[in-house]
Design a protein around this motif. Structure first.
Motif, PDB file in Angstrom:
ATOM      1  N   GLY A  80      -7.047 -19.981   5.552  1.00 22.61           N
ATOM      2  CA  GLY A  80      -6.144 -20.701   6.421  1.00 22.61           C
ATOM      3  C   GLY A  80      -6.233 -20.221   7.857  1.00 22.61           C
ATOM      4  O   GLY A  80      -6.606 -19.067   8.113  1.00 22.61           O
ATOM      5  N   ARG A  81      -5.857 -21.075   8.770  1.00 20.95           N
ATOM      6  CA  ARG A  81      -5.975 -20.772  10.192  1.00 20.95           C
ATOM      7  C   ARG A  81      -4.750 -20.084  10.775  1.00 20.95           C
ATOM      8  O   ARG A  81      -4.753 -19.750  11.966  1.00 20.95           O
ATOM      9  N   THR A  82      -3.706 -19.834   9.951  1.00 27.58           N
ATOM     10  CA  THR A  82      -2.467 -19.247  10.435  1.00 27.58           C
ATOM     11  C   THR A  82      -2.299 -17.781  10.079  1.00 27.58           C
ATOM     12  O   THR A  82      -1.214 -17.235  10.240  1.00 27.58           O
ATOM     13  N   PHE A  83      -3.345 -17.109   9.614  1.00 23.04           N
ATOM     14  CA  PHE A  83      -3.264 -15.713   9.213  1.00 23.04           C
ATOM     15  C   PHE A  83      -2.678 -14.828  10.304  1.00 23.04           C
ATOM     16  O   PHE A  83      -1.890 -13.924  10.020  1.00 23.04           O
ATOM     17  N   ILE A  84      -3.029 -15.058  11.536  1.00 23.52           N
ATOM     18  CA  ILE A  84      -2.638 -14.183  12.631  1.00 23.52           C
ATOM     19  C   ILE A  84      -1.130 -14.094  12.833  1.00 23.52           C
ATOM     20  O   ILE A  84      -0.634 -13.091  13.348  1.00 23.52           O
ATOM     21  N   ILE A  85      -0.359 -15.094  12.399  1.00 22.24           N
ATOM     22  CA  ILE A  85       1.082 -15.084  12.635  1.00 22.24           C
ATOM     23  C   ILE A  85       1.866 -14.300  11.584  1.00 22.24           C
ATOM     24  O   ILE A  85       3.067 -14.099  11.750  1.00 22.24           O
ATOM     25  N   TYR A  86       1.221 -13.841  10.520  1.00 19.88           N
ATOM     26  CA  TYR A  86       1.920 -13.207   9.413  1.00 19.88           C
ATOM     27  C   TYR A  86       1.881 -11.689   9.477  1.00 19.88           C
ATOM     28  O   TYR A  86       0.847 -11.088   9.772  1.00 19.88           O
ATOM     29  N   ALA A  87       3.033 -11.083   9.157  1.00 22.23           N
ATOM     30  CA  ALA A  87       3.049  -9.676   8.801  1.00 22.23           C
ATOM     31  C   ALA A  87       2.455  -9.545   7.396  1.00 22.23           C
ATOM     32  O   ALA A  87       2.614 -10.442   6.566  1.00 22.23           O
ATOM     33  N   MET A  88       1.765  -8.436   7.130  1.00 26.46           N
ATOM     34  CA  MET A  88       1.066  -8.254   5.863  1.00 26.46           C
ATOM     35  C   MET A  88       1.472  -6.934   5.221  1.00 26.46           C
ATOM     36  O   MET A  88       1.904  -6.005   5.898  1.00 26.46           O
ATOM     37  N   GLY A  89       1.293  -6.862   3.903  1.00 29.60           N
ATOM     38  CA  GLY A  89       1.640  -5.634   3.208  1.00 29.60           C
ATOM     39  C   GLY A  89       0.844  -5.437   1.937  1.00 29.60           C
ATOM     40  O   GLY A  89       0.164  -6.352   1.453  1.00 29.60           O
ATOM     41  N   TRP A  90       0.911  -4.215   1.408  1.00 34.06           N
ATOM     42  CA  TRP A  90       0.330  -3.858   0.124  1.00 34.06           C
ATOM     43  C   TRP A  90       1.418  -3.356  -0.811  1.00 34.06           C
ATOM     44  O   TRP A  90       2.297  -2.583  -0.399  1.00 34.06           O
ATOM     45  N   PHE A  91       1.359  -3.785  -2.065  1.00 36.81           N
ATOM     46  CA  PHE A  91       2.227  -3.311  -3.132  1.00 36.81           C
ATOM     47  C   PHE A  91       1.356  -2.852  -4.291  1.00 36.81           C
ATOM     48  O   PHE A  91       0.165  -3.177  -4.355  1.00 36.81           O
ATOM     49  N   ARG A  92       1.945  -2.110  -5.225  1.00 33.55           N
ATOM     50  CA  ARG A  92       1.208  -1.720  -6.420  1.00 33.55           C
ATOM     51  C   ARG A  92       2.141  -1.698  -7.623  1.00 33.55           C
ATOM     52  O   ARG A  92       3.346  -1.519  -7.487  1.00 33.55           O
ATOM     53  N   GLN A  93       1.556  -1.880  -8.807  1.00 34.32           N
ATOM     54  CA  GLN A  93       2.325  -1.870 -10.037  1.00 34.32           C
ATOM     55  C   GLN A  93       1.531  -1.179 -11.143  1.00 34.32           C
ATOM     56  O   GLN A  93       0.442  -1.622 -11.502  1.00 34.32           O
ATOM     57  N   ALA A  94       2.080  -0.087 -11.655  1.00 35.39           N
ATOM     58  CA  ALA A  94       1.486   0.641 -12.763  1.00 35.39           C
ATOM     59  C   ALA A  94       2.073   0.124 -14.070  1.00 35.39           C
ATOM     60  O   ALA A  94       3.178  -0.436 -14.085  1.00 35.39           O
ATOM     61  N   PRO A  95       1.369   0.303 -15.198  1.00 35.16           N
ATOM     62  CA  PRO A  95       1.886  -0.169 -16.490  1.00 35.16           C
ATOM     63  C   PRO A  95       3.264   0.397 -16.792  1.00 35.16           C
ATOM     64  O   PRO A  95       3.493   1.603 -16.680  1.00 35.16           O
ATOM     65  N   GLY A  96       4.197  -0.472 -17.161  1.00 35.92           N
ATOM     66  CA  GLY A  96       5.540  -0.051 -17.512  1.00 35.92           C
ATOM     67  C   GLY A  96       6.437   0.288 -16.343  1.00 35.92           C
ATOM     68  O   GLY A  96       7.567   0.740 -16.554  1.00 35.92           O
ATOM     69  N   LYS A  97       5.977   0.084 -15.114  1.00 42.51           N
ATOM     70  CA  LYS A  97       6.764   0.416 -13.937  1.00 42.51           C
ATOM     71  C   LYS A  97       7.017  -0.818 -13.074  1.00 42.51           C
ATOM     72  O   LYS A  97       6.338  -1.831 -13.202  1.00 42.51           O
ATOM     73  N   GLU A  98       8.015  -0.707 -12.200  1.00 40.41           N
ATOM     74  CA  GLU A  98       8.317  -1.776 -11.255  1.00 40.41           C
ATOM     75  C   GLU A  98       7.252  -1.843 -10.167  1.00 40.41           C
ATOM     76  O   GLU A  98       6.621  -0.838  -9.831  1.00 40.41           O
ATOM     77  N   ARG A  99       7.069  -3.035  -9.622  1.00 38.12           N
ATOM     78  CA  ARG A  99       6.183  -3.175  -8.479  1.00 38.12           C
ATOM     79  C   ARG A  99       6.812  -2.453  -7.283  1.00 38.12           C
ATOM     80  O   ARG A  99       7.997  -2.624  -7.002  1.00 38.12           O
ATOM     81  N   GLU A 100       6.019  -1.633  -6.591  1.00 35.15           N
ATOM     82  CA  GLU A 100       6.546  -0.846  -5.492  1.00 35.15           C
ATOM     83  C   GLU A 100       5.796  -1.104  -4.187  1.00 35.15           C
ATOM     84  O   GLU A 100       4.594  -1.369  -4.176  1.00 35.15           O
ATOM     85  N   PHE A 101       6.525  -0.983  -3.102  1.00 34.74           N
ATOM     86  CA  PHE A 101       5.971  -1.135  -1.769  1.00 34.74           C
ATOM     87  C   PHE A 101       5.059   0.033  -1.437  1.00 34.74           C
ATOM     88  O   PHE A 101       5.373   1.183  -1.742  1.00 34.74           O
ATOM     89  N   VAL A 102       3.933  -0.250  -0.780  1.00 37.67           N
ATOM     90  CA  VAL A 102       2.984   0.781  -0.380  1.00 37.67           C
ATOM     91  C   VAL A 102       2.892   0.887   1.142  1.00 37.67           C
ATOM     92  O   VAL A 102       3.058   1.969   1.708  1.00 37.67           O
ATOM     93  N   ALA A 103       2.610  -0.230   1.817  1.00 39.62           N
ATOM     94  CA  ALA A 103       2.419  -0.213   3.268  1.00 39.62           C
ATOM     95  C   ALA A 103       2.590  -1.608   3.835  1.00 39.62           C
ATOM     96  O   ALA A 103       2.407  -2.604   3.133  1.00 39.62           O
ATOM     97  N   ALA A 104       2.932  -1.690   5.125  1.00 41.42           N
ATOM     98  CA  ALA A 104       3.078  -2.974   5.806  1.00 41.42           C
ATOM     99  C   ALA A 104       2.582  -2.854   7.238  1.00 41.42           C
ATOM    100  O   ALA A 104       2.579  -1.763   7.823  1.00 41.42           O
ATOM    101  N   ILE A 105       2.180  -3.985   7.818  1.00 44.06           N
ATOM    102  CA  ILE A 105       1.670  -4.013   9.176  1.00 44.06           C
ATOM    103  C   ILE A 105       2.111  -5.303   9.858  1.00 44.06           C
ATOM    104  O   ILE A 105       2.155  -6.365   9.233  1.00 44.06           O
ATOM    105  N   SER A 106       2.465  -5.218  11.143  1.00 45.06           N
ATOM    106  CA  SER A 106       2.908  -6.387  11.886  1.00 45.06           C
ATOM    107  C   SER A 106       1.740  -7.323  12.170  1.00 45.06           C
ATOM    108  O   SER A 106       0.573  -6.972  11.995  1.00 45.06           O
ATOM    109  N   TRP A 107       2.060  -8.523  12.657  1.00 44.33           N
ATOM    110  CA  TRP A 107       1.004  -9.517  12.916  1.00 44.33           C
ATOM    111  C   TRP A 107       0.005  -9.034  13.954  1.00 44.33           C
ATOM    112  O   TRP A 107      -1.177  -9.391  13.893  1.00 44.33           O
ATOM    113  N   SER A 108       0.464  -8.232  14.909  1.00 44.52           N
ATOM    114  CA  SER A 108      -0.403  -7.740  15.974  1.00 44.52           C
ATOM    115  C   SER A 108      -1.159  -6.476  15.572  1.00 44.52           C
ATOM    116  O   SER A 108      -2.117  -6.095  16.246  1.00 44.52           O
TER     117      SER A 108
END
Length: 122
Positions: free
Chosen positions: A26-54
């Motif tokens: 898509g051509r609108t990627f630049i406007i989004y903040a982005m992040g990484w999450f992870r999920q181990a077996p039997g555990k809740e999905r957890e936040f790892v890192a985030a970055i602003s659009w710039s």
């Protein structure tokens, strides 16, 4: 409207490094903040890192701070997660995510990828 596809996962030994990639369509990627999450077996999905659009602002969970680095290349529509000094407890499926604001991407992202497996052996 954004589609996200993760890659770069694998099986490594403790102490090794991996770089995950998340390709966005898509051509609108630049406007989004982005992040990484992870999920181990039997555990809740957890936040790892985030970055602003710039790419100016970045946030990390305490469990990965100092070891992982989030970055983005807006010209290539790609998000990265450089993972160093990997530990067995980092083993999980890693997901990339997108939202309109960096605070929102850390809690309730609008878009998700399908995930890539990272396994770290002792």
């Amino acid at each position: 409207q954004v589609q996200l596809v993760e890659s770069g996962g694998g099986l490594v030994q403790a102490g090794a490094s991996l770089r995950l990639s998340c390709a966005a369509s898509g051509r609108t990627f630049i406007i989004y903040a982005m992040g990484w999450f992870r999920q181990a077996p039997g555990k809740e999905r957890e936040f790892v890192a985030a970055i602003s659009w710039s790419g100016v602002s970045a946030y990390y969970s305490n469990s990965v701070k100092g070891r992982f680095t989030i970055s983005r290349d807006n010209a290539e529509n790609t998000l990265y997660l450089q993972m160093n000094s990997l530990k067995p407890e980092d083993t999980a499926v890693y997901y990339c995510a997108a939202a309109g604001r960096i605070d929102v991407v850390q809690t309730t992202p609008r878009y998700w990828g399908q995930g890539t497996q990272v396994t770290v052996s002792s």
